[in-house]
Enzyme design. Structure first.
Site, mmCIF file in Angstrom:
data_model
loop_
_atom_site.group_PDB
_atom_site.id
_atom_site.type_symbol
_atom_site.label_atom_id
_atom_site.label_comp_id
_atom_site.label_asym_id
_atom_site.label_seq_id
_atom_site.Cartn_x
_atom_site.Cartn_y
_atom_site.Cartn_z
ATOM 1 N N ARG A 104 17.312 0.000 -28.141
ATOM 2 C CA ARG A 104 17.034 0.772 -26.928
ATOM 3 C C ARG A 104 15.709 0.390 -26.287
ATOM 4 O O ARG A 104 15.618 0.241 -25.067
ATOM 5 C CB ARG A 104 17.075 2.272 -27.256
ATOM 6 N N LYS A 139 1.090 0.952 -7.364
ATOM 7 C CA LYS A 139 2.080 2.026 -7.551
ATOM 8 C C LYS A 139 3.049 1.639 -8.667
ATOM 9 O O LYS A 139 4.226 1.350 -8.441
ATOM 10 C CB LYS A 139 2.813 2.297 -6.239
ATOM 11 N N LYS A 171 -10.000 1.768 2.260
ATOM 12 C CA LYS A 171 -8.888 2.415 2.941
ATOM 13 C C LYS A 171 -9.412 3.533 3.842
ATOM 14 O O LYS A 171 -10.616 3.748 3.967
ATOM 15 C CB LYS A 171 -7.890 2.932 1.906
ATOM 16 N N GLU A 201 -8.710 -1.811 5.372
ATOM 17 C CA GLU A 201 -7.499 -1.280 5.982
ATOM 18 C C GLU A 201 -7.789 -0.765 7.387
ATOM 19 O O GLU A 201 -8.776 -0.053 7.597
ATOM 20 C CB GLU A 201 -6.939 -0.139 5.128
ATOM 21 N N ASP A 222 -2.046 -1.339 8.316
ATOM 22 C CA ASP A 222 -1.291 -0.246 7.714
ATOM 23 C C ASP A 222 -0.403 0.477 8.723
ATOM 24 O O ASP A 222 -0.849 0.860 9.814
ATOM 25 C CB ASP A 222 -2.268 0.755 7.078
#
Length: 285
Positions: A104, A139, A171, A201, A222
């Site tokens: 598994r 992510k 960002k 960004e 973005d």
């Protein structure tokens, strides 16, 4: 085939041990120990159900090795192969109990990584038609970042930052906290080593116009649609690397890449790619 090298087993051995311990618990594989004779041998074919690109074979081999050194694995299709439905990619042989114990964990990793590689391969091919590349993001599944980013490379994509210490990416929240784009650029100037890349960004062409007056390595465009991206790429005119991001799914890659951007970053590759269905077909002696 895309040029990649699997990470050292030292990178993922602890992860495999944790996964095996999670499955075994304190008492071990009760079912196999009770139901399967200690002398039983198993031969299993690792078979892919749908078509896809294979990733995770080195991790599967290491999983079985950790369970028992008596297990052998014969690789029939190398890592990174594009395989047809029903194709056998490896054969696992050894004590039946041990093979069942490792099954598994080995399959979970192969299915996850092969799913990422399969989706990435399609997206990378669409981007390459327009001279662009696809990249993954941070992510990723906690604890699996190194392997998921490796799977992206197997698929022909490239890696963005591995962590917060891997380059500077300013960002919108950083800009807001610093008091504006000029303010954050002033703070960065002179405080970054010459080996550290700086990416900023922007979410509008007005911000981009301000950025173009300053020396940075790359711009993250973005949440801009393809039409706005074309204008942004024309404004940059090759002075820095252009990267598009923000909700881009694999089926959208071709349209976005046609804008002329250098890179497209897709968090989707690691947070939403479906696993590739892979199974073990057993025979016993």
């Amino acid at each position: 085939m895309f040029d990649f090298s699997p990470p050292s087993p030292l990178v993922y051995q602890d992860l495999l041990k944790t996964a095996l311990l999670e499955d075994l618990g304190m008492a071990g594989d009760l079912t196999s120990e009770v139901a399967v004779p200690a002398t039983a041998r198993a031969r299993t074919e690792v078979r892919v159900r749908p078509a896809g690109r294979i990733a995770g074979l080195p991790m599967a081999v290491e999983t079985f090795r950790l369970v028992s050194p008596e297990i052998s694995v014969e690789i029939l299709r190398p890592e990174g192969s594009d395989v047809a439905p029903g194709e056998v990619v490896a054969v696992v042989e050894g004590p039946a109990r041990a093979v069942m114990t490792g099954e598994r964990v080995a399959l979970n990793l192969m299915q996850r990584l092969s799913g990422i590689a399969t989706v990435t391969a399609r997206a990378a091919a669409d981007a390459a038609k327009h001279g662009a590349r696809v990249a993954c993001t941070r992510k990723t599944t906690p604890g699996l970042r190194a392997l998921e980013k490796y799977a992206v490379k197997v698929g022909g994509g490239v890696n963005h930052r591995f962590g917060l210490d891997d380059g500077i990416l300013v960002k919108d929240n950083h800009i807001a906290a610093a008091g504006g784009l000029d303010a954050v650029l002033d703070r960065i100037q002179g405080r970054v080593g010459h080996m550290v890349k700086v990416q900023i960004e922007v979410d509008s062409l007005d911000q981009l116009e301000v950025l173009l007056k300053r020396p940075v390595d790359a711009v993250l465009l973005d949440n801009m649609g393809p039409d706005v991206l074309r204008k942004a790429v024309a404004m940059v005119a090759g002075r820095m690397i252009t990267e598009a991001s923000g909700g881009i799914r694999p089926e959208m890659v071709a349209d976005y890449a046609a804008s002329g951007v250098d890179m497209l970053s897709l968090g989707w590759l690691t947070h939403s790619a479906p696993s590739l269905d892979i199974g073990l077909d057993f025979s016993f002696s």
